[in-house]
Design a protein around this motif. Structure first.
Motif, PDB file in Angstrom:
ATOM      1  N   VAL A   6     -71.268  47.815  51.309  1.00 27.78           N
ATOM      2  CA  VAL A   6     -71.140  47.083  50.058  1.00 27.78           C
ATOM      3  C   VAL A   6     -69.871  46.236  50.039  1.00 27.78           C
ATOM      4  O   VAL A   6     -68.822  46.620  50.573  1.00 27.78           O
ATOM      5  N   VAL A   7     -69.992  45.046  49.444  1.00 33.74           N
ATOM      6  CA  VAL A   7     -68.861  44.135  49.231  1.00 33.74           C
ATOM      7  C   VAL A   7     -68.741  43.909  47.727  1.00 33.74           C
ATOM      8  O   VAL A   7     -69.684  43.428  47.086  1.00 33.74           O
ATOM      9  N   ARG A   8     -67.606  44.251  47.145  1.00 33.81           N
ATOM     10  CA  ARG A   8     -67.407  44.172  45.695  1.00 33.81           C
ATOM     11  C   ARG A   8     -66.682  42.898  45.308  1.00 33.81           C
ATOM     12  O   ARG A   8     -65.640  42.587  45.869  1.00 33.81           O
ATOM     13  N   GLU A   9     -67.243  42.207  44.344  1.00 33.54           N
ATOM     14  CA  GLU A   9     -66.601  41.008  43.802  1.00 33.54           C
ATOM     15  C   GLU A   9     -65.698  41.375  42.631  1.00 33.54           C
ATOM     16  O   GLU A   9     -65.931  42.384  41.950  1.00 33.54           O
ATOM     17  N   PRO A  10     -64.697  40.581  42.357  1.00 36.84           N
ATOM     18  CA  PRO A  10     -63.882  40.806  41.149  1.00 36.84           C
ATOM     19  C   PRO A  10     -64.703  40.500  39.898  1.00 36.84           C
ATOM     20  O   PRO A  10     -65.689  39.768  39.954  1.00 36.84           O
ATOM     21  N   PRO A  11     -64.337  41.070  38.773  1.00 35.78           N
ATOM     22  CA  PRO A  11     -65.108  40.864  37.542  1.00 35.78           C
ATOM     23  C   PRO A  11     -65.047  39.422  37.045  1.00 35.78           C
ATOM     24  O   PRO A  11     -64.097  38.686  37.326  1.00 35.78           O
ATOM     25  N   LEU A  12     -66.067  39.045  36.304  1.00 39.56           N
ATOM     26  CA  LEU A  12     -66.153  37.690  35.762  1.00 39.56           C
ATOM     27  C   LEU A  12     -65.454  37.672  34.400  1.00 39.56           C
ATOM     28  O   LEU A  12     -66.077  37.733  33.338  1.00 39.56           O
ATOM     29  N   VAL A  13     -64.134  37.586  34.427  1.00 43.67           N
ATOM     30  CA  VAL A  13     -63.352  37.684  33.188  1.00 43.67           C
ATOM     31  C   VAL A  13     -63.588  36.479  32.273  1.00 43.67           C
ATOM     32  O   VAL A  13     -63.395  36.575  31.057  1.00 43.67           O
ATOM     33  N   GLU A  14     -64.000  35.351  32.840  1.00 41.75           N
ATOM     34  CA  GLU A  14     -64.244  34.164  32.008  1.00 41.75           C
ATOM     35  C   GLU A  14     -65.449  34.350  31.093  1.00 41.75           C
ATOM     36  O   GLU A  14     -65.642  33.569  30.156  1.00 41.75           O
ATOM     37  N   ALA A  15     -66.238  35.397  31.333  1.00 41.33           N
ATOM     38  CA  ALA A  15     -67.407  35.640  30.490  1.00 41.33           C
ATOM     39  C   ALA A  15     -67.023  35.995  29.064  1.00 41.33           C
ATOM     40  O   ALA A  15     -67.876  36.002  28.170  1.00 41.33           O
ATOM     41  N   ILE A  16     -65.758  36.285  28.811  1.00 45.20           N
ATOM     42  CA  ILE A  16     -65.323  36.609  27.454  1.00 45.20           C
ATOM     43  C   ILE A  16     -65.574  35.446  26.495  1.00 45.20           C
ATOM     44  O   ILE A  16     -65.707  35.639  25.284  1.00 45.20           O
ATOM     45  N   ASN A  17     -65.657  34.220  27.053  1.00 48.06           N
ATOM     46  CA  ASN A  17     -65.899  33.039  26.217  1.00 48.06           C
ATOM     47  C   ASN A  17     -67.354  32.578  26.245  1.00 48.06           C
ATOM     48  O   ASN A  17     -67.676  31.546  25.645  1.00 48.06           O
ATOM     49  N   PHE A  18     -68.226  33.301  26.939  1.00 46.02           N
ATOM     50  CA  PHE A  18     -69.650  32.970  26.878  1.00 46.02           C
ATOM     51  C   PHE A  18     -70.144  33.168  25.447  1.00 46.02           C
ATOM     52  O   PHE A  18     -69.633  34.018  24.704  1.00 46.02           O
ATOM     53  N   THR A  19     -71.151  32.414  25.069  1.00 49.55           N
ATOM     54  CA  THR A  19     -71.671  32.494  23.702  1.00 49.55           C
ATOM     55  C   THR A  19     -73.122  32.961  23.699  1.00 49.55           C
ATOM     56  O   THR A  19     -73.901  32.633  24.599  1.00 49.55           O
ATOM     57  N   LEU A  20     -73.451  33.711  22.675  1.00 49.71           N
ATOM     58  CA  LEU A  20     -74.817  34.193  22.467  1.00 49.71           C
ATOM     59  C   LEU A  20     -75.358  33.592  21.174  1.00 49.71           C
ATOM     60  O   LEU A  20     -74.759  33.753  20.107  1.00 49.71           O
ATOM     61  N   PHE A  21     -76.471  32.883  21.292  1.00 44.51           N
ATOM     62  CA  PHE A  21     -77.149  32.315  20.126  1.00 44.51           C
ATOM     63  C   PHE A  21     -78.319  33.225  19.746  1.00 44.51           C
ATOM     64  O   PHE A  21     -79.139  33.586  20.596  1.00 44.51           O
ATOM     65  N   ILE A  22     -78.372  33.629  18.479  1.00 46.25           N
ATOM     66  CA  ILE A  22     -79.435  34.510  17.986  1.00 46.25           C
ATOM     67  C   ILE A  22     -80.122  33.825  16.807  1.00 46.25           C
ATOM     68  O   ILE A  22     -79.489  33.587  15.772  1.00 46.25           O
ATOM     69  N   ARG A  23     -81.375  33.498  16.989  1.00 53.64           N
ATOM     70  CA  ARG A  23     -82.159  32.958  15.876  1.00 53.64           C
ATOM     71  C   ARG A  23     -83.127  34.039  15.395  1.00 53.64           C
ATOM     72  O   ARG A  23     -83.965  34.523  16.157  1.00 53.64           O
ATOM     73  N   ASN A  24     -82.999  34.371  14.146  1.00 56.99           N
ATOM     74  CA  ASN A  24     -83.827  35.439  13.567  1.00 56.99           C
ATOM     75  C   ASN A  24     -84.519  34.925  12.304  1.00 56.99           C
ATOM     76  O   ASN A  24     -83.874  34.395  11.405  1.00 56.99           O
ATOM     77  N   SER A  25     -85.821  35.047  12.285  1.00 56.47           N
ATOM     78  CA  SER A  25     -86.594  34.702  11.086  1.00 56.47           C
ATOM     79  C   SER A  25     -87.230  35.976  10.546  1.00 56.47           C
ATOM     80  O   SER A  25     -87.632  36.862  11.315  1.00 56.47           O
ATOM     81  N   ALA A  60     -68.932  30.422   7.950  1.00 59.71           N
ATOM     82  CA  ALA A  60     -70.125  29.971   8.679  1.00 59.71           C
ATOM     83  C   ALA A  60     -71.131  31.112   8.814  1.00 59.71           C
ATOM     84  O   ALA A  60     -71.424  31.576   9.922  1.00 59.71           O
ATOM     85  N   PRO A  61     -71.685  31.604   7.683  1.00 57.18           N
ATOM     86  CA  PRO A  61     -72.638  32.726   7.767  1.00 57.18           C
ATOM     87  C   PRO A  61     -73.982  32.347   8.367  1.00 57.18           C
ATOM     88  O   PRO A  61     -74.735  33.224   8.790  1.00 57.18           O
ATOM     89  N   TYR A  62     -74.300  31.030   8.401  1.00 56.75           N
ATOM     90  CA  TYR A  62     -75.572  30.569   8.945  1.00 56.75           C
ATOM     91  C   TYR A  62     -75.411  29.923  10.318  1.00 56.75           C
ATOM     92  O   TYR A  62     -76.222  29.099  10.720  1.00 56.75           O
ATOM     93  N   CYS A  63     -74.362  30.313  11.029  1.00 56.74           N
ATOM     94  CA  CYS A  63     -74.163  29.847  12.408  1.00 56.74           C
ATOM     95  C   CYS A  63     -74.173  31.082  13.323  1.00 56.74           C
ATOM     96  O   CYS A  63     -73.123  31.665  13.610  1.00 56.74           O
ATOM     97  N   PRO A  64     -75.339  31.497  13.792  1.00 65.35           N
ATOM     98  CA  PRO A  64     -75.442  32.745  14.570  1.00 65.35           C
ATOM     99  C   PRO A  64     -75.084  32.572  16.039  1.00 65.35           C
ATOM    100  O   PRO A  64     -75.874  32.855  16.941  1.00 65.35           O
ATOM    101  N   ILE A  65     -73.884  32.051  16.300  1.00 60.31           N
ATOM    102  CA  ILE A  65     -73.393  31.878  17.666  1.00 60.31           C
ATOM    103  C   ILE A  65     -72.151  32.760  17.812  1.00 60.31           C
ATOM    104  O   ILE A  65     -71.160  32.572  17.093  1.00 60.31           O
ATOM    105  N   PHE A  66     -72.207  33.729  18.746  1.00 58.76           N
ATOM    106  CA  PHE A  66     -71.160  34.730  18.879  1.00 58.76           C
ATOM    107  C   PHE A  66     -70.572  34.697  20.283  1.00 58.76           C
ATOM    108  O   PHE A  66     -71.308  34.665  21.265  1.00 58.76           O
ATOM    109  N   ARG A  67     -69.247  34.723  20.376  1.00 60.43           N
ATOM    110  CA  ARG A  67     -68.584  34.895  21.660  1.00 60.43           C
ATOM    111  C   ARG A  67     -68.723  36.340  22.113  1.00 60.43           C
ATOM    112  O   ARG A  67     -68.694  37.274  21.299  1.00 60.43           O
ATOM    113  N   LEU A  68     -68.867  36.550  23.433  1.00 60.57           N
ATOM    114  CA  LEU A  68     -68.949  37.914  23.941  1.00 60.57           C
ATOM    115  C   LEU A  68     -67.674  38.691  23.641  1.00 60.57           C
ATOM    116  O   LEU A  68     -67.722  39.906  23.393  1.00 60.57           O
TER     117      LEU A  68
END
Length: 417
Positions: free
Chosen positions: A181-200, A235-243
């Motif tokens: 096995v070869v281990r990569e370092p963690p993807l620390v930049e993922a802290i700024n990835f965004t998740l969009f959730i649309r719920n009806s 912004a209660p109607y903006c369902p975009i969240f940073r990780l």
């Protein structure tokens, strides 16, 4: 027939006769006015508690005057976005997000472990597997010994790569993961990835349909979503969240999540009072870690997948063990609206429950207060069909009362309490 048996039969007969005759009696409350300050304070205090319970908890908090719906119809659409430089590679959502979009469960890869150039063949079992270490072929039984094994044992005892000790040989994808096995370092930049959730969400009983996405007046929704992030008030109607925001709200350390992975629940709650305008029906979001904590052996979240290719005419693969965050989107919803029937039921229940005050005070009066025998004698009267109405006054040591006329008694004078 013996005398004892006859006595028992007659006793049972008398009991049944008395019960049958008493079954057809009618009971009516008799009102007594007792001017006793401690008893009056208890009576009013219990009344206050009962009335307060129904007004504050039943009607205001639980909204018992409303007809409710607790099983709405709901749909969820998710999408992960973000770019990161990882070594010499630039990763996008196709690389780290699985599935890329569209469902109520989505995961993002934060750390990877690679085992390159695996091929079908034979190789030594890893020494950490139970009963894998051996000194001769007799120590290795052919077949699959346990679920921890990486393959099928051949029955041979071979040298473990370049080491001096031996382990049982297996047929598997070689080399095995623990060895190469070869281990990569963690993807620390993922802290700024965004998740969009649309719920009806749809409440069929009230014919109300709501969506958690909207834009301020005068601005198009698509343009608004390109630059907004969720805020409970602004912004209660903006369902975009940073990780990073999700991990922080779940009280988790993002660096630790990159190392072990984890499962976080995103709870969307719709609690709608439809007596108001439907625009007041807004979702609220909470976040919580769902998998066992890091102090347990099975904590975290990871999965394996492989990329297959042909190398020199031989089928080969690269095995990837991916650690990440899995996000489970869980929707709860309830709505209520004023209705006459539950209002009447709740009101009648409240008025009936006030009667418990009299029961409690009667018990106190007949059990703990001095001269309770007097109260008991005056409270319970038995009136037969033929009653000779007395005209004389009955003299007692407590007061002068008449037993003819009103059933309303006033024990305000002369009864030492």
């Amino acid at each position: 027939m013996s005398e004892g048996l006859y006595t028992v039969i007659m006793g049972v007969r008398d009991f049944l006769k008395e019960y049958f005759q008493g079954f057809w009696d009618y009971e009516t409350p008799k009102m007594m006015v007792i001017k006793n300050r401690p008893l009056g304070v208890i009576y009013r205090a219990v009344q206050f508690l009962v009335i307060t319970y129904f007004i504050w908890y039943v009607f205001i908090s639980q909204k018992a005057y409303q007809e409710s719906e607790t099983h709405p119809e709901s749909s969820v659409y998710t999408r992960m976005k973000g770019k990161a430089v990882h070594g010499d590679d630039v990763l996008d959502n196709v690389e780290y997000s699985h599935p890329p979009e569209g469902v109520d469960v989505i995961s993002t890869i934060l750390r990877r472990e690679f085992t390159y150039d695996q091929r079908q063949g034979t190789c030594p079992e890893h020494f950490s597997v139970d009963n894998a270490n051996c000194t001769s072929d007799s120590d290795c039984f052919p077949g699959l010994p346990n679920f921890d094994s990486h393959g099928i044992r051949t029955g041979r005892c071979v040298q473990y790569h370049n080491y001096t000790f031996k382990t049982c040989e297996i047929m598997a994808w070689c080399p095995i993961e623990e060895y190469a096995v070869v281990r990569e370092p963690p993807l620390v930049e993922a802290i700024n990835f965004t998740l969009f959730i649309r719920n009806s969400i749809h409440f069929p009983k009230f014919k109300v349909f709501r969506v958690n996405v909207d834009s301020p007046p005068g601005m198009k929704t698509k343009k608004y979503l390109k630059k907004c992030h969720y805020h409970e008030e602004k912004a209660p109607y903006c369902p975009i969240f940073r990780l990073g925001y999700i991990a922080n709200q779940a009280r988790e350390n993002f660096t630790e999540l990159c190392r072990t992975g984890g499962v976080i629940g995103v709870f969307i709650n719709w609690d709608c009072n439809l007596d108001l305008d439907p625009s007041h029906c807004k979702p609220t979001y909470t976040f919580r870690r769902l998998d066992p904590r890091k102090d347990l052996a099975d904590s975290g979240y990871y999965y394996r997948f492989a990329k297959y290719y042909d190398k020199n005419g031989v089928e080969s693969r690269t095995l990837i063990k991916a650690y990440g965050i899995r996000l489970d989107i869980i929707v709860h919803g309830q709505a209520g609206k004023f209705s006459v029937i539950p209002t009447i039921i709740s009101t009648v229940t409240a008025l009936t429950s006030v009667g418990i005050c009299s029961i409690i005070c009667d018990w106190i009066m007949l059990t703990f207060i001095d001269k309770n025998e007097v109260y008991s004698e005056r409270k319970f009267d038995e009136v037969s069909k033929k009653v000779k109405e007395p005209t004389d006054t009955i003299h007692t040591e407590f007061s002068f009362i008449t037993s003819f006329g009103s059933n309303h008694s006033d024990l305000s004078d002369g009864v030492p309490l």
